[in-house]
Design an enzyme around this catalytic site. Structure first.
Site, PDB file in Angstrom:
ATOM      1  N   LEU A  39       0.878  -1.173   0.000  1.00  0.00           N
ATOM      2  CA  LEU A  39       0.000   0.000   0.000  1.00  0.00           C
ATOM      3  C   LEU A  39       0.906   1.209   0.000  1.00  0.00           C
ATOM      4  O   LEU A  39       1.939   1.216   0.678  1.00  0.00           O
ATOM      5  CB  LEU A  39      -0.881   0.032   1.260  1.00  0.00           C
ATOM      6  N   ASP A  40       0.526   2.234  -0.745  1.00  0.00           N
ATOM      7  CA  ASP A  40       1.312   3.462  -0.792  1.00  0.00           C
ATOM      8  C   ASP A  40       1.402   4.095   0.588  1.00  0.00           C
ATOM      9  O   ASP A  40       0.545   3.888   1.449  1.00  0.00           O
ATOM     10  CB  ASP A  40       0.678   4.477  -1.748  1.00  0.00           C
ATOM     11  N   TYR A  41       2.404   4.905   0.766  1.00  0.00           N
ATOM     12  CA  TYR A  41       2.641   5.662   1.999  1.00  0.00           C
ATOM     13  C   TYR A  41       1.393   6.436   2.410  1.00  0.00           C
ATOM     14  O   TYR A  41       1.052   6.507   3.591  1.00  0.00           O
ATOM     15  CB  TYR A  41       3.821   6.606   1.756  1.00  0.00           C
ATOM     16  N   ASP A  42       0.687   6.993   1.416  1.00  0.00           N
ATOM     17  CA  ASP A  42      -0.480   7.828   1.713  1.00  0.00           C
ATOM     18  C   ASP A  42      -1.808   7.076   1.601  1.00  0.00           C
ATOM     19  O   ASP A  42      -2.867   7.678   1.587  1.00  0.00           O
ATOM     20  CB  ASP A  42      -0.484   9.083   0.837  1.00  0.00           C
ATOM     21  N   SER A  43      -1.755   5.750   1.534  1.00  0.00           N
ATOM     22  CA  SER A  43      -2.964   4.928   1.551  1.00  0.00           C
ATOM     23  C   SER A  43      -3.043   4.195   2.886  1.00  0.00           C
ATOM     24  O   SER A  43      -2.041   4.019   3.563  1.00  0.00           O
ATOM     25  CB  SER A  43      -2.942   3.922   0.402  1.00  0.00           C
TER      26      SER A  43
END
Length: 179
Positions: A39-43
């Site tokens: 998962l992305d850093y901002d997800s």
């Protein structure tokens, strides 16, 4: 072993980093487990970890078509034509996406994010329930941006039969032996 982790916003999906960013090791102290997908850093949301390389491959590789469900808060309110585009597949720079299942939903029962999403006074937001069977880099964000409704908040709530249900943000649960 399978570990379900409810990844908070702004945490890297890895155990180490050269930067000051939060990583999985700040939350999980289980030796020998690795992410099955990222998962992305901002997800936010469900991250699956396992000590079984075969299972890790089966979960992460798009060839196996494991469904991933997301709650996506988007800018604006997509109309039915926008949703049909997602359902048919979106042309991205790295190729056409597989068709997605998508519908407008009421805001899910989740805690507020810290920091909160950016809001513009004259631009409404809404929530989508979006299911894909791939997992390309930032795919859901690129798909919603393509239809003119950028993602403001992205939470993966399900991978296959596994879900976030009953796992608080920043917490994890061991399911036991893989396979």
């Amino acid at each position: 072993m399978i570990v379900l982790f409810n990844k908070p916003f702004r945490v890297l999906s890895q155990f180490t980093t050269e930067s000051e960013k939060a990583v999985l090791a700040d939350y999980i102290d289980i030796p020998g487990v690795y992410c099955a997908g990222r998962l992305d850093y901002d997800s936010e949301g469900l991250l699956i970890l396992t000590d079984d390389g075969w299972l890790q491959q089966r979960i992460a590789d798009p060839a196996y078509g494991k469904e991933k469900g997301y709650w996506v808060q988007v800018e604006g309110i997509p109309d039915e034509r926008d949703l049909v585009k997602l359902r048919k597949g979106i042309p991205l720079k790295d190729g056409m996406t597989r068709p997605a299942r998508v519908e407008l939903i009421a805001p899910p029962n989740i805690r507020e994010r810290e920091p909160p999403i950016r809001e513009r006074r004259n631009v409404p937001t809404c929530w989508l329930d979006l299911t894909i069977t791939e997992g390309r880099n930032r795919q859901v964000r690129r798909m919603t941006a393509h239809i003119g409704h950028p993602a403001l908040r992205l939470i993966r709530y399900r991978v296959g039969a596994w879900s976030l249900e009953g796992i608080p943000v920043g917490a994890w649960r061991i399911l036991g032996a893989a396979g």
